[in-house]
Design a protein around this motif. Structure first.
Motif, PDB file in Angstrom:
ATOM      1  N   GLY A 143      39.478  45.554  -6.448  1.00 61.30           N
ATOM      2  CA  GLY A 143      38.524  44.907  -5.552  1.00 61.30           C
ATOM      3  C   GLY A 143      38.198  45.754  -4.334  1.00 61.30           C
ATOM      4  N   ASP A 144      36.995  45.547  -3.811  1.00 61.24           N
ATOM      5  CA  ASP A 144      36.524  46.338  -2.677  1.00 61.24           C
ATOM      6  C   ASP A 144      37.222  45.950  -1.373  1.00 61.24           C
ATOM      7  N   ALA A 145      37.589  44.684  -1.246  1.00 56.96           N
ATOM      8  CA  ALA A 145      38.174  44.205   0.003  1.00 56.96           C
ATOM      9  C   ALA A 145      39.009  42.959  -0.269  1.00 56.96           C
ATOM     10  N   PRO A 146      39.919  42.610   0.635  1.00 59.66           N
ATOM     11  CA  PRO A 146      40.693  41.378   0.470  1.00 59.66           C
ATOM     12  C   PRO A 146      39.782  40.158   0.458  1.00 59.66           C
ATOM     13  N   TYR A 147      40.156  39.165  -0.323  1.00 60.98           N
ATOM     14  CA  TYR A 147      39.332  37.972  -0.484  1.00 60.98           C
ATOM     15  C   TYR A 147      39.047  37.271   0.832  1.00 60.98           C
ATOM     16  N   PHE A 148      39.993  37.303   1.777  1.00 59.70           N
ATOM     17  CA  PHE A 148      39.829  36.542   3.019  1.00 59.70           C
ATOM     18  C   PHE A 148      38.853  37.180   3.995  1.00 59.70           C
ATOM     19  N   GLN A 149      38.330  38.366   3.638  1.00 58.17           N
ATOM     20  CA  GLN A 149      37.324  38.995   4.489  1.00 58.17           C
ATOM     21  C   GLN A 149      35.906  38.609   4.073  1.00 58.17           C
ATOM     22  N   GLN A 150      35.779  37.849   3.000  1.00 53.46           N
ATOM     23  CA  GLN A 150      34.474  37.455   2.482  1.00 53.46           C
ATOM     24  C   GLN A 150      34.090  36.064   2.972  1.00 53.46           C
ATOM     25  N   ASP A 151      32.811  35.862   3.182  1.00 59.17           N
ATOM     26  CA  ASP A 151      32.302  34.545   3.577  1.00 59.17           C
ATOM     27  C   ASP A 151      32.124  33.693   2.321  1.00 59.17           C
ATOM     28  N   LEU A 169      33.749  42.141  -5.883  1.00 60.23           N
ATOM     29  CA  LEU A 169      35.072  42.228  -6.471  1.00 60.23           C
ATOM     30  C   LEU A 169      36.066  42.159  -5.322  1.00 60.23           C
ATOM     31  N   VAL A 170      36.971  41.222  -5.377  1.00 60.06           N
ATOM     32  CA  VAL A 170      37.932  41.071  -4.287  1.00 60.06           C
ATOM     33  C   VAL A 170      39.352  41.204  -4.820  1.00 60.06           C
ATOM     34  N   LYS A 171      40.225  41.595  -3.954  1.00 62.92           N
ATOM     35  CA  LYS A 171      41.618  41.724  -4.337  1.00 62.92           C
ATOM     36  C   LYS A 171      42.482  40.813  -3.491  1.00 62.92           C
ATOM     37  N   ILE A 172      43.590  40.405  -4.086  1.00 59.91           N
ATOM     38  CA  ILE A 172      44.596  39.633  -3.368  1.00 59.91           C
ATOM     39  C   ILE A 172      45.693  40.614  -2.988  1.00 59.91           C
ATOM     40  N   PRO A 173      45.927  40.853  -1.707  1.00 59.70           N
ATOM     41  CA  PRO A 173      46.935  41.842  -1.298  1.00 59.70           C
ATOM     42  C   PRO A 173      48.290  41.583  -1.946  1.00 59.70           C
ATOM     43  N   GLN A 174      48.901  42.638  -2.454  1.00 59.60           N
ATOM     44  CA  GLN A 174      50.211  42.538  -3.098  1.00 59.60           C
ATOM     45  C   GLN A 174      51.114  43.647  -2.556  1.00 59.60           C
ATOM     46  N   PRO A 175      51.671  43.446  -1.359  1.00 59.41           N
ATOM     47  CA  PRO A 175      52.515  44.480  -0.766  1.00 59.41           C
ATOM     48  C   PRO A 175      53.868  44.641  -1.455  1.00 59.41           C
ATOM     49  N   GLY A 176      54.198  43.717  -2.334  1.00 60.10           N
ATOM     50  CA  GLY A 176      55.465  43.787  -3.051  1.00 60.10           C
ATOM     51  C   GLY A 176      55.392  44.669  -4.277  1.00 60.10           C
ATOM     52  N   ALA A 221      46.725  31.693 -12.956  1.00 60.60           N
ATOM     53  CA  ALA A 221      46.589  30.388 -12.311  1.00 60.60           C
ATOM     54  C   ALA A 221      46.891  30.477 -10.819  1.00 60.60           C
ATOM     55  N   VAL A 222      47.858  31.313 -10.450  1.00 56.32           N
ATOM     56  CA  VAL A 222      48.188  31.496  -9.036  1.00 56.32           C
ATOM     57  C   VAL A 222      47.024  32.170  -8.314  1.00 56.32           C
ATOM     58  N   ALA A 223      46.460  33.213  -8.934  1.00 49.85           N
ATOM     59  CA  ALA A 223      45.319  33.899  -8.331  1.00 49.85           C
ATOM     60  C   ALA A 223      44.153  32.946  -8.123  1.00 49.85           C
ATOM     61  N   ALA A 224      43.888  32.120  -9.135  1.00 53.77           N
ATOM     62  CA  ALA A 224      42.787  31.152  -9.020  1.00 53.77           C
ATOM     63  C   ALA A 224      43.046  30.180  -7.883  1.00 53.77           C
ATOM     64  N   ALA A 225      44.287  29.710  -7.753  1.00 54.81           N
ATOM     65  CA  ALA A 225      44.627  28.754  -6.699  1.00 54.81           C
ATOM     66  C   ALA A 225      44.440  29.368  -5.313  1.00 54.81           C
ATOM     67  N   ILE A 226      44.869  30.611  -5.144  1.00 54.36           N
ATOM     68  CA  ILE A 226      44.726  31.282  -3.847  1.00 54.36           C
ATOM     69  C   ILE A 226      43.254  31.361  -3.453  1.00 54.36           C
ATOM     70  N   LEU A 227      42.412  31.777  -4.387  1.00 57.57           N
ATOM     71  CA  LEU A 227      40.991  31.951  -4.084  1.00 57.57           C
ATOM     72  C   LEU A 227      40.286  30.620  -3.867  1.00 57.57           C
TER      73      LEU A 227
END
Length: 273
Positions: free
Chosen positions: A203-211, A238-245, A253-259
């Motif tokens: 993804g180009d940027a984290p999901y939380f930076q999008q309107d 295209l958005v990414k969910i940060p995964q620092p781990g 299902a977790v990804a869908a719930a977060i978004l």
């Protein structure tokens, strides 16, 4: 409505119901099995109940509940059987003594869009295979007040018994449309002013930076392969969910719930911040 007593495994109704455990038979018959008191209680009058089955044990311990369900659903047939016969029909190892045979419903894309009068929020699934994931996403989207689900033909059958159980009744609340051509569907949605947000490892940027306060659809790909290049290319972002781990990826299902819930957060606050 008094239940009809059935005591033989060779009874045609028993054979027909038990056969619905087979995916192909279920599709051909246009019916599916709903097991357990909680799931059966979630059924509404919008769903046509072909038959309601109760075991001796259930009927003896939950007579009032079984009677209330039968009165509300008005099944074409109400059957009372020994536990062994209901167990033969059920798809679980430890059935709860009550199940229903229900007619499948088929929803159009317009049914999905018109389900809620609020700003559209959709979840689109491309070739999702795990029934637990599909059922959980249904439940999450239902809880979030989404309009509904759009899925590809290769996505697991939403009337699969495991999907129905995992959805905890949400399969009866939320319309879902099976798209014959995902590319055409994505283009049509974009032409309706619905923003397509795709979860992608690149993804180009984290999901939380999008309107996400406007009409939008969350696009989730296959558990192993992710999104196809075609679907990704038709997305608005295209958005990414940060995964620092150290984990390579998140459960679908977790990804869908977060978004989905960030959409809700933004809409409730009126801002992406």
């Amino acid at each position: 409505m008094e239940p009809k007593r059935i005591t033989s495994l060779s009874n045609p109704a028993v054979k027909a119901a038990a056969k619905l455990k087979q995916p192909r038979a279920s599709k051909e018959a246009g019916c599916f099995i709903v097991e357990g008191a909680r799931s059966v209680e979630e059924l509404t009058g919008d769903w046509e109940t072909e038959s309601l089955w109760v075991s001796d044990t259930f009927w003896g311990q939950n007579h009032a509940l079984g009677w209330e369900i039968a009165q509300r659903l008005r099944p074409s047939a109400f059957c009372h059987t020994p536990d062994s016969i209901l167990n033969a029909i059920a798809g679980t190892q430890s059935p709860q003594g009550i199940l229903a045979v229900v007619r499948r419903r088929y929803f159009t894309l317009q049914d999905v869009l018109e389900h809620q009068s609020t700003t559209p929020l959709l979840v689109i699934l491309e070739d999702l295979q795990d029934p637990g994931n599909a059922g959980t996403i249904l439940r999450t989207a239902d809880a979030a007040g989404a309009n509904g689900i759009i899925c590809t033909e290769k996505t697991v059958d939403f009337y699969n018994a495991k999907v129905v159980r995992a959805s905890m009744g949400s399969v009866f609340h939320l319309p879902f449309h099976v798209a014959e051509n995902l590319s055409e569907t994505l283009i049509w949605l974009r032409n309706q002013g619905i923003q397509i947000l795709a979860a992608h490892l690149d993804g180009d940027a984290p999901y939380f930076q999008q309107d996400l306060t406007g009409p939008c659809a969350i696009l989730i790909g296959n558990e192993g392969a992710g999104l196809s290049k075609g679907a990704a290319s038709l997305s608005d972002m295209l958005v990414k969910i940060p995964q620092p781990g150290r984990a390579e990826s998140l459960n679908a299902a977790v990804a869908a719930a977060i978004l989905v819930y960030d959409v809700i957060r933004q809409r409730m606050s009126g801002s992406k911040k």
